[in-house]
Design a protein around this motif. Structure first.
Motif, PDB file in Angstrom:
ATOM      1  N   CYS A 146      -7.689  -2.664   7.715  1.00 31.12           N
ATOM      2  CA  CYS A 146      -8.877  -3.528   7.808  1.00 31.12           C
ATOM      3  C   CYS A 146     -10.042  -2.714   8.389  1.00 31.12           C
ATOM      4  O   CYS A 146      -9.956  -1.505   8.485  1.00 31.12           O
ATOM      5  CB  CYS A 146      -8.588  -4.734   8.690  1.00 31.12           C
ATOM      6  SG  CYS A 146      -7.075  -5.597   8.281  1.00 31.12           S
ATOM      7  N   SER A 288      -5.228 -10.758  -3.464  1.00 35.98           N
ATOM      8  CA  SER A 288      -3.864 -10.951  -3.950  1.00 35.98           C
ATOM      9  C   SER A 288      -3.322 -12.330  -3.590  1.00 35.98           C
ATOM     10  O   SER A 288      -2.317 -12.751  -4.144  1.00 35.98           O
ATOM     11  CB  SER A 288      -2.954  -9.862  -3.373  1.00 35.98           C
ATOM     12  OG  SER A 288      -3.107  -9.809  -1.974  1.00 35.98           O
ATOM     13  N   THR A 353      -5.426 -14.408 -14.637  1.00 33.77           N
ATOM     14  CA  THR A 353      -4.436 -13.552 -13.972  1.00 33.77           C
ATOM     15  C   THR A 353      -5.150 -12.378 -13.310  1.00 33.77           C
ATOM     16  O   THR A 353      -6.386 -12.335 -13.288  1.00 33.77           O
ATOM     17  CB  THR A 353      -3.365 -13.106 -15.005  1.00 33.77           C
ATOM     18  OG1 THR A 353      -2.341 -12.405 -14.319  1.00 33.77           O
ATOM     19  CG2 THR A 353      -3.946 -12.216 -16.094  1.00 33.77           C
ATOM     20  N   GLN A 357     -10.097  -5.215 -11.096  1.00 32.50           N
ATOM     21  CA  GLN A 357     -11.276  -5.431 -10.239  1.00 32.50           C
ATOM     22  C   GLN A 357     -12.149  -4.195 -10.073  1.00 32.50           C
ATOM     23  O   GLN A 357     -13.367  -4.277 -10.110  1.00 32.50           O
ATOM     24  CB  GLN A 357     -10.815  -5.949  -8.873  1.00 32.50           C
ATOM     25  CG  GLN A 357     -11.966  -6.098  -7.890  1.00 32.50           C
ATOM     26  CD  GLN A 357     -11.579  -6.859  -6.658  1.00 32.50           C
ATOM     27  OE1 GLN A 357     -11.160  -8.011  -6.758  1.00 32.50           O
ATOM     28  NE2 GLN A 357     -11.710  -6.257  -5.497  1.00 32.50           N
ATOM     29  N   TRP A 375     -10.659  -6.617   2.915  1.00 28.86           N
ATOM     30  CA  TRP A 375     -11.439  -5.405   3.217  1.00 28.86           C
ATOM     31  C   TRP A 375     -11.461  -4.424   2.053  1.00 28.86           C
ATOM     32  O   TRP A 375     -12.443  -3.717   1.832  1.00 28.86           O
ATOM     33  CB  TRP A 375     -10.929  -4.761   4.496  1.00 28.86           C
ATOM     34  CG  TRP A 375     -11.767  -3.620   4.951  1.00 28.86           C
ATOM     35  CD1 TRP A 375     -11.378  -2.346   5.150  1.00 28.86           C
ATOM     36  CD2 TRP A 375     -13.180  -3.658   5.247  1.00 28.86           C
ATOM     37  NE1 TRP A 375     -12.442  -1.567   5.567  1.00 28.86           N
ATOM     38  CE2 TRP A 375     -13.566  -2.343   5.630  1.00 28.86           C
ATOM     39  CE3 TRP A 375     -14.158  -4.660   5.225  1.00 28.86           C
ATOM     40  CZ2 TRP A 375     -14.873  -2.014   5.981  1.00 28.86           C
ATOM     41  CZ3 TRP A 375     -15.467  -4.331   5.578  1.00 28.86           C
ATOM     42  CH2 TRP A 375     -15.812  -3.025   5.945  1.00 28.86           C
TER      43      TRP A 375
HETATM   44  O1  LIG Z   1      -7.437  -9.800  -9.741  1.00 26.93           O
HETATM   45  C1  LIG Z   1      -7.359  -8.901  -8.890  1.00 26.93           C
HETATM   46  C2  LIG Z   1      -7.253  -9.153  -7.511  1.00 26.93           C
HETATM   47  C3  LIG Z   1      -7.176  -8.077  -6.643  1.00 26.93           C
HETATM   48  N1  LIG Z   1      -7.177  -6.807  -7.103  1.00 26.93           N
HETATM   49  C4  LIG Z   1      -7.087  -5.650  -6.174  1.00 26.93           C
HETATM   50  O2  LIG Z   1      -6.219  -5.971  -5.096  1.00 26.93           O
HETATM   51  C5  LIG Z   1      -6.746  -5.469  -3.879  1.00 26.93           C
HETATM   52  C6  LIG Z   1      -6.922  -6.646  -2.947  1.00 26.93           C
HETATM   53  O3  LIG Z   1      -7.136  -6.184  -1.651  1.00 26.93           O
HETATM   54  P1  LIG Z   1      -8.042  -6.980  -0.590  1.00 26.93           P
HETATM   55  O4  LIG Z   1      -9.364  -7.239  -1.142  1.00 26.93           O
HETATM   56  O5  LIG Z   1      -8.023  -6.236   0.686  1.00 26.93           O
HETATM   57  O6  LIG Z   1      -7.369  -8.400  -0.455  1.00 26.93           O
HETATM   58  P2  LIG Z   1      -5.885  -8.870  -0.069  1.00 26.93           P
HETATM   59  O7  LIG Z   1      -4.974  -8.554  -1.136  1.00 26.93           O
HETATM   60  O8  LIG Z   1      -6.024 -10.278   0.301  1.00 26.93           O
HETATM   61  O9  LIG Z   1      -5.569  -7.959   1.246  1.00 26.93           O
HETATM   62  C7  LIG Z   1      -4.952  -8.170   2.490  1.00 26.93           C
HETATM   63  O10 LIG Z   1      -5.128  -6.913   3.163  1.00 26.93           O
HETATM   64  C8  LIG Z   1      -6.465  -6.539   3.476  1.00 26.93           C
HETATM   65  C9  LIG Z   1      -6.436  -5.188   4.151  1.00 26.93           C
HETATM   66  O11 LIG Z   1      -5.630  -5.214   5.257  1.00 26.93           O
HETATM   67  C10 LIG Z   1      -7.129  -7.593   4.351  1.00 26.93           C
HETATM   68  O12 LIG Z   1      -8.479  -7.269   4.608  1.00 26.93           O
HETATM   69  C11 LIG Z   1      -7.029  -8.945   3.636  1.00 26.93           C
HETATM   70  O13 LIG Z   1      -7.643  -9.968   4.412  1.00 26.93           O
HETATM   71  C12 LIG Z   1      -5.571  -9.259   3.381  1.00 26.93           C
HETATM   72  O14 LIG Z   1      -5.428 -10.519   2.780  1.00 26.93           O
HETATM   73  C13 LIG Z   1      -8.056  -4.792  -4.183  1.00 26.93           C
HETATM   74  O15 LIG Z   1      -7.842  -3.401  -4.291  1.00 26.93           O
HETATM   75  C14 LIG Z   1      -8.434  -5.357  -5.562  1.00 26.93           C
HETATM   76  O16 LIG Z   1      -9.173  -4.450  -6.346  1.00 26.93           O
HETATM   77  C15 LIG Z   1      -7.287  -6.552  -8.444  1.00 26.93           C
HETATM   78  O17 LIG Z   1      -7.316  -5.401  -8.880  1.00 26.93           O
HETATM   79  N2  LIG Z   1      -7.375  -7.613  -9.299  1.00 26.93           N
END
Ligand SMILES: O=c1ccn([C@@H]2O[C@H](COP(=O)(O)OP(=O)(O)O[C@H]3O[C@H](CO)[C@@H](O)[C@H](O)[C@H]3O)[C@@H](O)[C@H]2O)c(=O)[nH]1
Length: 493
Positions: A146, A288, A353, A357, A375
C-alpha cells in the motif's frame, strides 16, 4: 550448499499483493545485474479454487519467462495446503490466520533451500513470520504493497487503539495521522471501524510488528509522490513513543506490465477504445474484490446515462456464496436497468469480467477513472496521468481516497455512503463523471493537472538517478552487505 545467496519472497495470494511483490523481486535482482543474488518465492496455496487458478496462471507465465531466459533465475516453492479457518470475521483475520498455519511450512522450506538466504521479504500480512526469520538469523523486510499514508496509519494504530475508547466512528474531531491533513473518522479503513471484530486487532498487531523487521520496510510509493507521509514515518512520528521508526525504502511505482506479445485477455475492450475520441471515455473498475448489487448497478447505470459521457464499465456481480469475497462475472440482464445497454451502445461498453486494466489506462481514449482506490490501480492511473474519481469500497481504500484527494490532489472526491455498503447515488456518479471529463469543473481541472504532474513524478522516480531507483539500489546493496554478515541457515532436523 549452492554459493549464490537467495532473496526469499513471501507474498499473500491476492492479485493486489502477489503481482507487485513478484515484480519488485525481479527489479531488485535486475538492479545489480551481476547475478550475485537469486530469487525464491514461497507460494502459499490460495484458499479458494478461483484464486488458485489465477495464481497458477500467473506463476506459469513467470516460470515460462524464466525458462526462456528472460530476467533472472526465479524458483517457486509451493508450500503444502492448509485447512483455512471457517469461523473468521473478516478478510484480514482470515489471511493472517492462514499465514499463521503456514509458520512451520515456511520454517522448513527456508531450512531446506540448500543455499544461503540473504533476506526475506514478507507481505504486510505475514508479520508473524518475522519470528521465523529471527530464529534462522535471516535479515527481514516488510514489502508494503500500500502507500505511505496507509503505512503511517498502520504504525499509528496501536497507540490510536489505546487512546480511543469505543468505536472510531463515534470520535469527536479528526484523527491525527502524521504526514496527512487531519483525517475524518469516515476516512479510516473500513476494516478497523468495528472494534469488536478481530480485524482491527490484527491490523494493530501487524502495525506494531513492522518495526521488528530488522532490514526495514519497502514501500510501493515514490519520495515525491507522498513526501509528507514518508517524512513523518521516517521521523518516527507515527510509532508509539520509544519505538524507533523502520528504515524505509520507497521504491515505487512498482507496476508489472505484461510484456507478452499475445494480446491480453479482454483485448476487445482495448479495441473498442480504439474507436473513441482521445480523452473522452470514463473507465470504471473496482479491483479484485469490487462488485455491484443490482440496486447499486441500477443507480450507477442511471448516473452514467445521465452524464451523457462515454464509458467503459467493468461490472462484476456479487460473490457466489456468503463469506466468499470474490466477485462473479456480472450477469448484465440482472444487474442493469431494462434497455440500458441498448440506449448507451453507441457510447458505452459494459464489461462483465476482469478487464486488461493497465492497457485500458494506457489508452489515449481514456480521460478519467472511477476507482475503488486500491493502491495498484492508483499507481497505474498516475503512471498514465489519468485523473480519478475516488469511490472506495473495502480494505484501506477510504484512507487512500482521502489522501488522493486531500494530499496528492489527483482525484475528485465522491460522496460514498459507508452505512449503506459504500452506496453512491446516480446523481453523485453523474457529477463525478462530468467533473472528470467535462472540462468545466474546477475540482476536475485540478485533478487532471495533478494527475499529469504525478505522472512525471512517478516516471522520474524509477528512471536512472531517480529516487526510487536509488532506493532499490540501496536495498539491494544492503541485502548483499547483510548477507555477507549472516550465518548459513541451519538445516532443521
Ligand atoms: O478488471 C480488472 C481488475 C483489476 N485488475 C488489476 O488488478 C490489480 C488490482 O489491484 P488494486 O487496485 O490494488 O486492488 P485490489 O485487488 O483490491 O488490492 C488489494 O491490495 C492493494 C495493495 O495492497 C490495496 O491497496 C487494496 O485496497 C486491496 O484491496 C491492478 O493491478 C489492476 O490492474 C485488472 O487488471 N482488471
Amino acid at each position: 550448499m549452492a554459493t549464490t545467496p537467495t532473496v526469499v519472497l513471501l507474498p499473500v495470494w491476492g492479485a493486489g499483493h502477489l503481482t507487485p511483490m513478484l515484480e519488485a523481486g525481479s527489479r531488485l535482482l535486475a538492479c545489480r545485474g551481476d547475478h550475485v543474488l537469486s530469487l525464491t518465492v514461497l507460494v502459499m496455496p490460495p484458499p479458494s479454487q478461483q484464486q488458485a487458478a489465477e495464481v497458477d496462471a500467473h506463476l506459469l507465465r513467470e516460470e515460462a519467462a524464466a525458462a526462456a531466459g528472460h530476467g533472472h533465475a526465479i524458483r517457486f516453492v509451493r508450500l503444502p495446503a492448509v485447512d483455512p479457518p471457517t469461523d473468521h470475521q473478516g478478510p484480514v483475520e482470515f489471511v493472517s490466520r492462514v499465514v499463521r498455519l503456514h509458520l512451520p511450512h515456511v520454517r522448513s522450506a527456508l531450512s531446506g533451500l540448500g543455499c544461503r538466504v540473504a533476506a526475506i521479504l514478507l507481505d504486510l500480512f505475514c508479520t508473524e513470520m518475522l519470528d521465523v526469520a529471527r530464529d534462522l538469523a535471516i535479515p527481514s523486510y516488510i514489502y508494503f504493497t500500500c502507500n505511505a499514508a496507509a503505512l503511517s496509519f498502520f504504525l499509528r494504530l496501536p497507540s490510536l487503539c489505546a487512546e480511543v475508547d469505543g468505536e472510531f466512528a463515534a470520535m469527536d474531531g479528526a484523527v491525527d495521522l502524521p504526514g496527512l491533513p487531519p483525517v475524518p473518522s469516515s476516512a479510516l479503513p473500513v476494516i478497523v471501524m468495528d472494534r469488536t471484530k478481530p480485524c482491527c486487532d490484527w491490523y494493530a498487531y501487524h502495525g506494531r510488528r513492522f518495526t521488528d523487521a530488522n532490514g526495514g520496510v519497502v514501500v510501493n510509493t515514490a519520495a515525491d509522490l507522498e513526501p509528507r507521509a514518508l517524512a513523518a514515518v521516517a521521523a518516527g512520528r507515527c510509532c508509539a513513543p520509544g519505538v524507533p521508526p523502520p528504515k524505509l525504502y520507497p521504491v515505487g511505482p512498482i507496476i508489472s506490465f505484461d510484456s507478452s506479445p499475445s494480446p491480453p485477455p479482454g483485448d476487445e475492450c482495448v479495441r473498442w477504445l480504439d474507436a473513441q475520441p482521445a480523452g473522452s471515455v470514463v473507465f470504471l473498475c473496482f479491483g479484485s474484490g469490487g462488485y455491484f448489487t443490482a440496486a447499486q448497478a441500477h443507480a450507477a447505470a442511471r448516473g452514467l446515462e445521465r452524464s451523457g459521457h462515454r464509458f467503459l464499465w467493468v461490472l462484476r456481480g456479487p460473490p457466489a456464496a456468503p463469506g466468499d469475497r470474490r466477485p462473479t462475472d456480472g450477469d448484465l440482464d440482472e444487474l442493469l436497468p431494462d434497455g440500458f445497454l441498448d440506449r448507451t451502445k453507441h457510447r458505452g461498453l459494459v464489461w462483465p469480467t476482469t478487464a486488461p486494466q493497465k492497457a485500458v489506462l494506457a489508452h489515449a481514449a481514456v480521460g478519467g477513472f472511477v476507482t475503488h482506490c486500491g493502491w495498484n490501480s492508483v499507481l497505474e492511473a498516475l503512471w498514465h496521468g489519468v485523473p480519478m474519481a475516488a469511490w472506495p469500497r473495502y480494505a484501506e481504500q477510504h484512507l487512500n481516497a482521502f489522501a488522493l484527494v486531500a494530499d496528492v490532489g489527483a482525484a475528485v472526491a465522491m460522496e460514498v455512503d459507508r452505512d449503506r455498503d459504500n452506496f453512491v447515488e446516480a446523481a453523485e456518479l453523474e457529477r463525478a463523471v462530468r467533473a472528470l471529463v467535462g472540462g468545466e469543473d474546477e475540482e476536475g481541472r485540478k485533478a487532471r493537472e495533478k494527475a499529469k504532474e504525478m505522472m512525471a513524478v512517478c516516471r522520474r522516480a524509477v528512471e536512472d538517478g531517480g529516487s526510487s531507483a536509488a532506493a532499490l539500489k540501496r536495498l539491494c546493496d544492503d541485502i548483499v552487505f547483510n548477507s555477507k554478515c549472516t550465518v548459513e541457515v541451519k538445516q532443521s532436523s
